[in-house]
Design a protein around this motif. Sequence first.
Motif, short mmCIF file in Angstrom:
data_model
loop_
_atom_site.label_atom_id
_atom_site.label_comp_id
_atom_site.label_asym_id
_atom_site.label_seq_id
_atom_site.Cartn_x
_atom_site.Cartn_y
_atom_site.Cartn_z
N THR A 1 -32.60 12.39 -20.29
CA THR A 1 -31.26 12.01 -19.83
C THR A 1 -30.36 13.24 -19.83
O THR A 1 -30.30 13.98 -20.80
N TYR A 2 -29.67 13.46 -18.72
CA TYR A 2 -28.87 14.68 -18.57
C TYR A 2 -27.72 14.41 -17.60
O TYR A 2 -27.69 13.40 -16.89
N ALA A 3 -26.79 15.34 -17.58
CA ALA A 3 -25.72 15.35 -16.58
C ALA A 3 -25.67 16.73 -15.94
O ALA A 3 -25.82 17.75 -16.63
N ASN A 4 -25.44 16.75 -14.64
CA ASN A 4 -25.26 18.00 -13.89
C ASN A 4 -24.15 17.77 -12.89
O ASN A 4 -24.35 17.15 -11.86
N GLY A 5 -22.96 18.28 -13.23
CA GLY A 5 -21.81 18.08 -12.36
C GLY A 5 -21.72 19.07 -11.22
O GLY A 5 -20.75 19.03 -10.46
N VAL B 1 -37.77 23.19 -16.08
CA VAL B 1 -37.48 21.86 -15.54
C VAL B 1 -36.24 21.97 -14.65
O VAL B 1 -35.26 22.63 -15.01
N ALA B 2 -36.30 21.32 -13.49
CA ALA B 2 -35.14 21.29 -12.57
C ALA B 2 -34.39 19.97 -12.76
O ALA B 2 -35.01 18.90 -12.86
N PHE B 3 -33.07 20.06 -12.79
CA PHE B 3 -32.21 18.89 -12.99
C PHE B 3 -31.28 18.74 -11.79
O PHE B 3 -30.30 19.47 -11.66
N PRO B 4 -31.56 17.81 -10.89
CA PRO B 4 -30.72 17.64 -9.70
C PRO B 4 -29.29 17.24 -10.06
O PRO B 4 -29.03 16.72 -11.16
N PRO B 5 -28.35 17.47 -9.15
CA PRO B 5 -26.97 17.06 -9.40
C PRO B 5 -26.87 15.56 -9.68
O PRO B 5 -27.60 14.76 -9.09
N THR B 6 -25.94 15.20 -10.57
CA THR B 6 -25.73 13.79 -10.90
C THR B 6 -24.41 13.27 -10.37
O THR B 6 -24.10 12.09 -10.53
N GLY B 7 -23.61 14.13 -9.77
CA GLY B 7 -22.34 13.68 -9.20
C GLY B 7 -21.13 14.10 -9.99
O GLY B 7 -20.07 14.38 -9.43
N SER B 8 -21.27 14.15 -11.32
CA SER B 8 -20.17 14.59 -12.17
C SER B 8 -20.73 14.95 -13.54
O SER B 8 -21.87 14.59 -13.87
N ALA B 9 -19.93 15.62 -14.34
CA ALA B 9 -20.36 16.04 -15.67
C ALA B 9 -20.47 14.86 -16.63
O ALA B 9 -21.04 15.00 -17.72
N SER B 10 -19.94 13.71 -16.25
CA SER B 10 -20.03 12.53 -17.12
C SER B 10 -20.95 11.45 -16.57
O SER B 10 -21.02 10.35 -17.11
N THR B 11 -21.64 11.77 -15.48
CA THR B 11 -22.61 10.84 -14.91
C THR B 11 -24.01 11.28 -15.32
O THR B 11 -24.40 12.42 -15.07
N TYR B 12 -24.75 10.36 -15.94
CA TYR B 12 -26.06 10.70 -16.48
C TYR B 12 -27.18 10.08 -15.66
O TYR B 12 -27.08 8.96 -15.17
N ARG B 13 -28.23 10.86 -15.49
CA ARG B 13 -29.45 10.41 -14.82
C ARG B 13 -30.65 10.86 -15.66
O ARG B 13 -30.50 11.57 -16.65
N THR B 14 -31.85 10.48 -15.23
CA THR B 14 -33.04 10.96 -15.92
C THR B 14 -33.97 11.65 -14.93
O THR B 14 -34.03 11.29 -13.75
N VAL B 15 -34.67 12.65 -15.43
CA VAL B 15 -35.85 13.19 -14.77
C VAL B 15 -37.00 13.06 -15.76
O VAL B 15 -36.78 12.91 -16.97
N SER B 16 -38.23 13.12 -15.25
CA SER B 16 -39.39 12.85 -16.09
C SER B 16 -40.36 14.02 -16.09
O SER B 16 -40.52 14.71 -15.08
N VAL B 17 -41.00 14.21 -17.23
CA VAL B 17 -42.11 15.15 -17.34
C VAL B 17 -43.24 14.43 -18.08
O VAL B 17 -43.01 13.43 -18.76
N LEU B 18 -44.45 14.93 -17.93
CA LEU B 18 -45.56 14.51 -18.77
C LEU B 18 -45.79 15.62 -19.79
O LEU B 18 -45.95 16.79 -19.43
N ALA B 19 -45.76 15.27 -21.06
CA ALA B 19 -45.90 16.25 -22.13
C ALA B 19 -47.06 15.86 -23.02
O ALA B 19 -47.36 14.67 -23.19
N HIS B 20 -47.70 16.85 -23.62
CA HIS B 20 -48.81 16.61 -24.54
C HIS B 20 -48.29 16.74 -25.96
O HIS B 20 -47.80 17.80 -26.36
N LEU B 21 -48.38 15.65 -26.70
CA LEU B 21 -47.87 15.62 -28.07
C LEU B 21 -49.01 15.48 -29.06
O LEU B 21 -50.03 14.85 -28.78
N ALA B 22 -48.82 16.06 -30.24
CA ALA B 22 -49.75 15.89 -31.34
C ALA B 22 -49.46 14.58 -32.06
O ALA B 22 -48.35 14.03 -31.96
N LYS B 23 -50.43 14.10 -32.80
CA LYS B 23 -50.20 12.94 -33.65
C LYS B 23 -49.20 13.32 -34.74
O LYS B 23 -49.28 14.39 -35.33
N GLY B 24 -48.23 12.44 -34.98
CA GLY B 24 -47.22 12.71 -35.99
C GLY B 24 -45.97 13.31 -35.38
O GLY B 24 -45.63 13.05 -34.23
N ALA B 25 -45.26 14.13 -36.16
CA ALA B 25 -43.98 14.68 -35.73
C ALA B 25 -44.17 15.89 -34.82
O ALA B 25 -45.00 16.76 -35.09
#
Length: 643
Positions: A441-445, A464-488
């Motif tokens: 979740t991000y904003a790009n005004g 990661v590229a974050f397209p414009p969201t229209g304003s600095a207070s408008t939030y959208r999401t972009v997605s990635v696939l990430a490889h995580l280890a078990k645990g923290a």
Amino acid sequence: MAGLTALADRESSVPLSAEPAAVSTTQAAVTPPSMGWASWNSFASSIDFDVIKQQTDTLVSSGMAAAGYRYVNLDDGWWQGDRNSDGTIAVDADLWPGGMKAVADYIHSKGLKAGIYTDAGKQGCGYYYPTTRPAAPNTGMEGHYQQDLETFQRWGFDYVKIDWCGGRVEGLDPETTYKAIATANEAATAVTGHKLVLSFCEWGSGLPWNWATGHGDLWRTSTDVILWGQTPTTAMMLTNFDRGLHPAAQHTGYYNDPDMLMVGMSGLTAAQNRLHMGLWAISGAPLLAGNNLATMSTTTRDILTNREVIAIDQDPRGLQGVKVAEDTRNLQVYGKVLAGTGKRAVLLLNRTGSAASMTVRWADLGLTPAAASVRNAWTGTNAGSLSTGYTTTVPANDAVLLTVSGTEASGATYENTTTATTPTFTGVTAASAGTKLVDITYANGGSTPRKATIQVGGQYTSVVAFPPTGSASTYRTVSVLAHLAKGANTVRFAAVSGAATPDIDAVRVQGIPGTDGTALVGTASNRCVDIDKNTITNATQAQIWDCSGGRNQTFTHTARNELVVYGNKCLDADNNGTTNGTKVIIWDCTGGNNQKWTTHTDGTITNNLSGLCLDASEAATANGTKLILWACSGQANQKWTLT
């Protein structure tokens, strides 16, 4: 370090009101993979204005342009290597009356975009591997990077493929060279105001999935799918498909490229053409047709323009499909997360010589077992609403391509509670190692995409590229696939030098259970079995390295007693070795006993062919220690924990 709050998502028992107001579920559409036509597969070096005009016209009249094919790309052969006294490219007026600007202008007049070709070295591929014209020297751009890119931009071209024949012969470093070209492209754009899509074509030799994201727009992951003069085969497309699966590198408008399509070329049946399109679609690959459009059959045109298949490839979430099941050797299920909630594409791939019943389970895709609607993308027919999964018969050496609409499984949201625009999230927890869907979740005004890097633990950093969201207070999401280890896990975002940053507010993490596996952790070293630098080359020797949760450290221990990494490479006793010191390598899975392993309660892992133990050589514990087979001794360097 940024603080965070972990929150269960909408499918959990925590009320929706507990989510911070800024966390968004509205997805931003990212730049889709390139679609169009490229000249090489059908014409090799024999291209001129008449050929390009004919193919451009047919791209429109056939309906392919309307279906989304918008690039007309000139490959090797357009230039004979001559330069003017000021170093600018000299164009052959006999081949290109009016010059290259006239070519780009003609393509643009049809509502399309124009692509061109060069090499990162001094010589282009046509110099080393001449086909339909004599070898022409000096057809590369080395020494003229910004000058040539400015020239292409002034001519009006929109896309450039940068080959690697000269770079390879000269021993240039791929990462350094292509990043320098990307910098030159930015500098050229600052002069002309016109930017080129960059297609890096170094054939995967420099492991571009580790570094090309955000520098190139697409990058080749393997050698050519077909060489000039060859007859296309299913094996060719499967090889390039397998080599192109690097899901963490592909996101937000950046794409792994398994090469141009062979669809419609002489030698392939309609079924093989559909298989080819299905493989490229599930992997979200660029779709650059390579057949002669002016002579293609109606069947070929219909395959290339199937709108449901194209929609899978061009999905605005921009992710790559991943293998989620292989219950029986060579009966493989791939799933691709699509835009929207509970949306997936599925490829059931039968690589055997007999028809087979195959099943996709909703749970493997990251969906709940609740009823999901299934649709066949090729036939455009609904297969019903089914709970748990879907089973169908898949012909030999063929595939079934589906779309599925179900219910998302639960995930966890981690909220940035600091003022940092590019925060660090600690304690991002995974119940098992594997590939995860991460919504940011991000904003790009601003008015243009902004960039930041993402890094999970000690893995490679990705832009990661974050397209414009229209304003600095408008939030959208972009997605990635990430490889995580078990645990923290720790997920870090950072600013890109010289670039405006988005305001990153939260990440939501959801499992794709079919990708889950285990890390093999050495008792003596506390380091993980690792394939160096995410290398996919057969015969690469396994080693130990600091555990990071990367895909190169995550193994599936199959019911066939294999230890599979990357979804398609088996841990292997080199050359069926049965003696002390035999290298432990990766190799395409074959079902041989030298690729089968037995885990024991004392922590040892023995190879089924030899009975020897998986061993960190010379009892060493340092990063980079190679793995071998050795007679079991009970020592700690032969003991492993599967986590």
